[in-house]
Design a protein around this motif. Structure first.
Motif, PDB file in Angstrom:
ATOM      1  N   ARG A 158     -18.406  12.971 -25.559  1.00  0.00           N
ATOM      2  CA  ARG A 158     -19.714  12.424 -26.056  1.00  0.00           C
ATOM      3  C   ARG A 158     -19.773  10.768 -25.563  1.00  0.00           C
ATOM      4  NH1 ARG A 158     -21.292  12.889 -31.849  1.00  0.00           N
ATOM      5  NH2 ARG A 158     -21.425  14.968 -31.275  1.00  0.00           N
ATOM      6  N   TYR A 159     -18.667  10.306 -25.760  1.00  0.00           N
ATOM      7  CA  TYR A 159     -18.633   8.645 -25.524  1.00  0.00           C
ATOM      8  C   TYR A 159     -18.283   8.221 -24.057  1.00  0.00           C
ATOM      9  CZ  TYR A 159     -20.018   8.171 -30.304  1.00  0.00           C
ATOM     10  OH  TYR A 159     -20.697   8.440 -31.369  1.00  0.00           O
TER      11      TYR A 159
ATOM     12  N   MET B 224     -17.351   1.889 -30.439  1.00  0.00           N
ATOM     13  CA  MET B 224     -16.984   3.089 -30.770  1.00  0.00           C
ATOM     14  C   MET B 224     -17.208   3.022 -32.062  1.00  0.00           C
ATOM     15  SD  MET B 224     -14.413   4.653 -28.127  1.00  0.00           S
ATOM     16  CE  MET B 224     -14.735   6.191 -28.881  1.00  0.00           C
TER      17      MET B 224
ATOM     18  N   ARG C  13     -15.494  14.098 -29.331  1.00  0.00           N
ATOM     19  CA  ARG C  13     -16.013  12.610 -29.295  1.00  0.00           C
ATOM     20  C   ARG C  13     -15.795  11.953 -28.057  1.00  0.00           C
ATOM     21  NH1 ARG C  13     -12.379   8.735 -33.176  1.00  0.00           N
ATOM     22  NH2 ARG C  13     -11.051   9.416 -31.271  1.00  0.00           N
TER      23      ARG C  13
END
Length: 686
Positions: free
Chosen positions: A601-602, A574, A598
């Motif tokens: 998204r990941y 990340m 975030r």
């Protein structure tokens, strides 16, 4: 490798075991012969030479009671199932103890018997309906049949009752099979005749009996056969009676008529009304209804004595009756009227009895006629007077009996016939044993021959088996020893000391080789498949080749090797910094909004919880709110457009109100949405 140790077995042990097997086979053959072919013979109980009683002179039977044995004389009782004896205390206060003891047929002293087991005091139940009473001291003791020189079977722990009352002046030997219940019906005490059958001493629970007659010839003694009957003592007939339903009065016959004939009169009817009569050898008299007794009084000139309730006969009447020599005929049938009948004839001599004190309160001896007045039908009884001329055969197991007229043939020898139990009646190839069969038999019967043949055959089979096993064992031992010697020569087995001493644990503190012999895996080094180059000398995967392939310098492998690819999987990290903030309408995202974006998204949304039993706890965070689950409202409470992105700007952190109407806001749990609404009630700002 463990050493085989053969069992130690000498030839002497073999011979000893062979002899034991032969003896065992012959014992089994003897048991087979005795149990399958030989039926016990009836027991003919020998009467003694005494004529006893205060209500007449009756033939008695001697019993041996207690340890050491004490002799008592008894009457046979077809109604009682117990053995009664006169206690020694009944003569202890008499001035002449010896004469009292002799008159009462000898007495029994409880304290002198080592096998006496006290039960308690109970009422003498038999003949209570006739006015007989008294209490008995009951217990268990040893009882044997017959006196000295005529000993019969001896049974232990049989029911014995001792009494002192004069209603029963002598002892009683009960031959009824009913058990005795002292405490309850769950633990009854079997009768004497039942014990004889259970011990295989008689062929069935049955008997044949006649009371004997002192007026015949030179006094004919009584006859009692247990398990059969004596055909020499009666005249046969074809009539059989079934037991009555009353358990207390089972041997019942229909008395259809009584007639009298003498020198001057004939066919005098002495029974106005037919009745049912119970045959009971416990008492001496014949009990009839009052109208029948009145007929007897008229025919014989009898006088009833109210003090003693006896028909006493004076000397004048006695002489007249002897001169008339009357005969009384009793006509018996299965019913009181009609059907097949038989006649039992009694001469006047059968009624010519002498009563002695203290019978019925008499002060002096007197001739009396053994007739009693019955108050009701439960007292209609044929006593021993009737059985002087009648022979009674009772089969308790088939619930029937027969009555015969006695046969008076002087000097005729006994002819005992057994009554087989129903369980033995259908057996084939059986023999009836006799008391002296073992000593008098001069040849072997079929059963014994079969038994001996079975024993010899079994012995031969055992010996052949043992010989075969002996030779096999010796050859097997020789082969095993040869293998062991060869193994020792090659060094495959431990020394003699280590063979005999088993290790106590896998590792011994005393040193030396103490490893348990066991199966081992092959000694070849295992094939290792490594991704890296082999530093330990094992070939690398690229050196593997199929068996027989000459192009590769490596060793042969049994199968082609499939290896995982050597490149490592790339690891994605990340970003180390916060992603740039996205701007809308000039407003920047807050720190928490940036983290949510975030994370989405990941990592995406949380996966569905697995069904693993190891962890069942709820996810640590709730799934993010999708756009379809967000309701947009404006400042006036109206619903706005759907499918708005979750990262739409919202009210600034400084609290200033925005002028725009479309503001993203989660639906609070306090809103009035319904259960079925598609809006979510939670919001994930973690």
């Amino acid at each position: 490798m463990l050493r085989f140790r053969a069992p130690r077995f000498s030839f002497g042990s073999f011979l000893l075991f062979t002899v034991f097997a032969i003896r065992l086979s012959f014992c089994l053959a003897d048991v087979l012969v005795e149990r399958s072919t030989v039926i016990p013979a009836p027991i003919s109980v020998t009467p003694d030479q005494n004529w006893d009683g205060i209500d007449g002179q009756w033939s008695t039977f001697t019993l041996r009671v207690g340890t050491p044995q004490q002799f008592v004389r008894t009457f046979v009782s077809t109604a009682s199932q117990q053995t009664w004896v006169v206690l020694a205390e009944s003569c202890s206060d008499k001035s002449n103890v010896g004469s009292c003891t002799q008159a009462r047929g000898w007495t029994y002293n409880v304290s002198q018997s080592s096998t006496w087991h006290q039960i308690g005091y109970y009422m003498l139940w038999t003949e209570r309906n006739l006015g007989y009473s008294g209490n008995g001291q009951y217990g268990y003791d040893t009882v044997g049949l017959g006196g000295l020189g005529a000993e019969g079977p001896t049974l232990k722990n049989t029911t014995v009752g001792g009494f002192e009352t004069t209603d029963f002046y002598l002892g009683i030997f009960g031959i009824n099979p009913k058990p005795t219940n002292f405490s309850d019906f769950n633990d009854p005490s079997p009768s004497y005749i039942t014990y004889l059958k259970e011990d295989n001493l008689i062929p069935s629970v049955s008997f044949g009996y006649t009371a004997g007659a002192q007026y015949r010839f030179t006094k004919v003694l009584a006859s009692l056969t247990l398990g059969g009957y004596d055909t020499s003592r009666f005249i046969p007939n074809n009539m059989t009676f079934d037991f009555a339903p009353d358990n207390e009065r089972d041997i019942v016959v229909g008395l259809q008529g009584i007639t009298m004939n003498d020198q001057t009169k004939s066919n005098i009817n002495l029974l106005p009304t037919p009745i049912f009569m119970y045959i009971d050898s416990t008492i001496p008299e014949i009990w009839l209804p009052l109208d029948a007794c009145k007929a007897f009084e008229s025919a014989f000139g009898l006088t009833y004595d109210n003090a003693t309730n006896l028909y006493l006969v004076n000397d004048v009447t006695h002489s007249q009756l002897l001169a008339e020599s009357a005969n009384v005929t009793f006509t018996l049938g299965r019913k009181t009227t009609g059907g097949e009948t038989i006649d039992i004839v009694l001469p006047y001599a059968a009624f010519d009895l002498v009563a002695k004190p203290p019978y019925r309160g008499l002060q002096n001896s007197s001739n009396y006629f053994p007739l009693r007045r019955a108050a009701n039908e439960s007292q209609y009884v044929f006593g021993r007077t009737f059985l002087q001329e009648a022979y009674l055969v009772v089969d308790w197991e088939r619930f029937n009996f027969s009555v015969y007229q006695c046969s008076w043939v002087f000097g005729e020898s006994s002819q005992i016939v057994p009554i087989l139990s129903p369980s033995l009646a259908n057996s084939t190839n059986t023999t009836i044993g006799t008391p002296n069969s073992s000593s008098s038999s001069k040849h072997l019967d079929t059963g014994k021959i079969i038994g001996i043949a079975v024993g010899v055959g079994l012995s031969v089979a055992i010996i052949a088996f043992l010989l075969i096993w002996w030779f096999w064992w010796r050859r097997h031992k020789a082969r095993v020893m040869a293998k062991l010697e060869a193994a020792e020569a090659n060094g495959d087995v431990p020394s003699e000391k280590s063979k005999d001493e088993a290790p106590n644990s896998p590792s011994s503190p005393t040193g030396g080789t103490n490893v348990f012999p066991k199966a081992e895996l092959p000694a070849d080094p295992p094939i290792k498949y490594e991704l890296c180059s082999g530093s330990d000398g094992t070939p690398k995967p690229e050196d593997a080749r199929l068996p027989g392939t000459p192009t590769s310098p490596g060793p042969d492998f049994p199968n082609p090797i499939s290896e995982a690819e050597g490149s490592e999987r790339k690891i994605y990290e990340m970003p180390g910094d916060i992603p740039p903030r996205l701007e809308a309408d000039g407003r920047q995202l807050s720190e928490k909004e940036s983290m949510v974006a975030r994370e989405r998204r990941y990592n995406g949304v949380d996966p569905v919880p697995s069904n693993s039993p190891i962890s069942e706890e709820t996810p640590r965070r709730l799934a993010l709110v999708s756009p379809s689950e967000v309701t947009i409202v404006n400042g006036r409470g109206l619903q706005a457009l759907q499918n708005v992105s979750p990262i739409t700007p919202r009210t600034p952190r400084d609290g200033r109100d925005l002028e725009a109407d479309n503001i993203l806001s989660p639906l609070s749990p306090m809103d009035g949405s319904t259960e079925g609404s598609s809006s979510r009630r939670r919001f994930s700002y973690e």
